[in-house]
Design a protein around this motif. Structure first.
Motif, PDB file in Angstrom:
ATOM      1  N   UNK A 430       0.659  -1.385  -0.014  1.00  7.53           N
ATOM      2  CA  UNK A 430      -0.213  -0.030   0.139  1.00  7.53           C
ATOM      3  C   UNK A 430       0.758   1.142   0.005  1.00  7.53           C
ATOM      4  N   UNK A 431       2.090   1.299   0.060  1.00  6.74           N
ATOM      5  CA  UNK A 431       3.118   2.265  -0.074  1.00  6.74           C
ATOM      6  C   UNK A 431       2.970   3.141   1.336  1.00  6.74           C
ATOM      7  N   UNK A 432       2.870   2.349   2.381  1.00  4.83           N
ATOM      8  CA  UNK A 432       2.560   3.078   3.776  1.00  4.83           C
ATOM      9  C   UNK A 432       3.923   2.440   4.587  1.00  4.83           C
ATOM     10  N   UNK A 434       5.361   1.218   8.185  1.00  2.32           N
ATOM     11  CA  UNK A 434       4.509   0.209   9.196  1.00  2.32           C
ATOM     12  C   UNK A 434       3.590   1.160  10.131  1.00  2.32           C
ATOM     13  N   UNK A 435       4.344   2.107  10.926  1.00  4.28           N
ATOM     14  CA  UNK A 435       3.666   2.754  11.910  1.00  4.28           C
ATOM     15  C   UNK A 435       2.363   3.855  11.251  1.00  4.28           C
ATOM     16  N   UNK A 436       2.637   3.910  10.004  1.00  6.35           N
ATOM     17  CA  UNK A 436       1.332   4.493   9.542  1.00  6.35           C
ATOM     18  C   UNK A 436       0.160   3.685   9.192  1.00  6.35           C
ATOM     19  N   UNK A 437       0.758   2.461   8.849  1.00  9.89           N
ATOM     20  CA  UNK A 437      -0.250   1.582   8.504  1.00  9.89           C
ATOM     21  C   UNK A 437      -1.088   1.051   9.838  1.00  9.89           C
ATOM     22  N   UNK A 438      -0.194   1.077  10.795  1.00  7.22           N
ATOM     23  CA  UNK A 438      -0.960   0.501  12.331  1.00  7.22           C
ATOM     24  C   UNK A 438      -2.040   1.819  12.750  1.00  7.22           C
ATOM     25  N   UNK A 439      -1.473   2.855  12.482  1.00  2.14           N
ATOM     26  CA  UNK A 439      -2.300   4.212  12.970  1.00  2.14           C
ATOM     27  C   UNK A 439      -3.608   4.199  11.915  1.00  2.14           C
ATOM     28  N   UNK A 440      -3.388   3.896  10.994  1.00  3.33           N
ATOM     29  CA  UNK A 440      -4.613   3.764   9.953  1.00  3.33           C
ATOM     30  C   UNK A 440      -5.741   2.719  10.240  1.00  3.33           C
TER      31      UNK A 440
END
Length: 455
Positions: A430-432, A434-440
């Protein structure tokens, strides 16, 4: 060894009962008062308890009541030399499995033990059966699912290959199992493999197996899924994600009915019915060149399309009650009900994650509820999500932010499943970060661990 606990203030009774049990092959532990017996039941495992009724201090009936209040389910048989009808009735109401009068013959004693242990085994088998059936049961009353089940009944008795289509979380594996359970193969294995969850370099070994020493780490012969399912059914989920090289080998197996293990020297004939499923558009993948057209025609014999939950909202009250019963039993909670307004609120939600999402939401609702799940609790759990049936991705209506959030949630859930719930790979796709993915995920109410456990 079966462990029995004997509770009696009379030392001669303890000695005679324990001797009889030990001679019959049981382990017998003796205790001369109810208070110590309760402590033993809290700290050790026993299969059965024999307890006198009349004892100094805490009597046997008080002990029985306290043990049940503590949630200890060990079966208890009450014995007494001063028995009355009232005493026997009270013991039965408190949960005693039997009531014996002293003196007790050895034959009567041992027969009572055998019957009580047989009852315990039957109750445990019934609990396990209810859990298995509960996990695999399709719950429905809608016209949309009636049509699906009519297709299941039509194809089950044939050997035709079935392709189950539907969004993530709609219950494709349950439908595959329903086909198997209604087929002549029902007594044989039902084996599953998620093609998207297995790394491309391992999928051949998973499907076809390997011989000892055929590659680094192959310490022993491994039977693949096709051999494990011999005589039964193999369910290949997310077939659209199968690597191209593996597609060619699968096609050959479906044509020839035989396979070769990695490192093997001879073909092995297998008799396995194949059911596949995907949330992807296989025809589009064929046009794109990422899925073999000849394999597509082999597997796409009898398609069954599952409706998303938002198109079968009349099933939501049944499903919610079904999941609530399963969750309560698994956790040892008392049963919970839903208020009519709470069910209406659940029916108004778009459910981008479909039945799997509903199951997870029901568990959260039960964690927040002691008695009846009310509409306020449902709104709390669904907060930040679009509580309108029109808010699903690809439909009209609703605030733009809500519709975008619903679409993002559906995309994240689909990609998580496609990558076997491996966060690093999903985030990278998804081009994210890892920390941003968890936040999302946190913002959209997605619990990766829970989703993985329910996959």
């Amino acid at each position: 060894m079966t462990r029995l606990l004997i509770v009696d203030d009379d030392q001669s009774t303890l000695a005679s009962l324990s001797r009889a049990f030990r001679m019959a092959g049981y382990e017998a532990v003796v205790c001369d008062n109810a208070t110590r017996a309760i402590a033993l039941l809290k700290s050790e495992r026993f299969d059965l308890v024999f307890s006198d009724v009349v004892m100094p201090g805490k009597d046997g009936l008080s002990m029985l009541a306290e043990v049940r209040d503590l949630g200890i389910a060990t079966p208890i048989i009450m014995i007494s030399g001063q028995a009355t009808v009232d005493m026997a009735v009270r013991a039965t109401r408190l949960g005693a499995v039997d009531f014996l009068e002293k003196p007790i013959s050895s034959d009567k004693l041992l027969l009572t033990v055998e019957n009580a242990l047989r009852l315990v085994r039957l109750e445990e088998e019934n609990r396990q059966l209810r859990r298995r059936v509960g996990r695999h049961e399709l719950v429905w009353q809608s016209e949309a699912m009636r049509r699906v089940m009519a297709q299941v009944d039509r194809v089950a008795n044939s050997e035709s290959r079935v392709c189950i289509l539907g969004e993530t979380g709609t219950g494709k594996e349950l439908v595959a199992r329903a086909v198997h359970d209604r087929s002549p193969r029902r007594e044989k294995p039902f084996v599953t493999l998620n093609c998207a969850a297995v790394p491309s370099e391992l999928i051949e070994s998973e499907l076809f197996g390997h011989e000892k020493g055929s590659f680094t780490g192959a310490a022993a012969r491994h039977l693949g899924k096709f051999e494990q399912a011999h005589g039964g059914t193999l369910f290949l989920d997310e077939i659209g994600d199968m690597p191209p090289a593996m597609q060619a080998k699968l096609l050959r197996l479906l044509q020839e009915g035989e396979l070769e293990r990695i490192g093997g020297e001879r073909p092995i004939v297998v008799n396995t019915r194949v059911i596949v499923a995907t949330h992807r558009d296989l025809e589009a993948l064929v046009r794109k060149g990422t899925f073999r057209e000849d394999l597509y025609h082999r597997i796409f014999v009898f398609p069954i399309t599952l409706p998303p939950l938002r198109e079968r909202v009349e099933d939501i009250p049944l499903l919610a009650g079904h999941f609530a019963a399963i969750v309560a039993e698994q956790n040892g909670w008392k049963p919970r009900a839903f208020s009519p307004d709470a069910l209406t609120q659940l029916q108004s939600y778009a459910w981008p994650g479909n039945v799997r999402e509903l199951r997870n939401v029901v568990e959260r609702l039960l964690l927040l509820t002691d008695d009846v799940v009310d509409v306020a609790t449902v709104r709390q759990v669904l907060a930040g999500r679009h509580a309108s049936g029109a808010g699903a991705a690809g439909t009209d209506g609703g605030a733009l932010a809500d519709r975008v959030a619903a679409f993002e949630r559906e995309v994240l859930l689909a990609e998580l499943q496609a990558h076997g719930y491996r966060v690093a790979e999903t985030a990278r796709t998804l081009g994210l970060e890892r920390s941003h993915f968890y936040k999302k995920c946190q913002q959209l109410g997605i619990d990766v661990k829970t989703e993985r456990s329910q996959a």
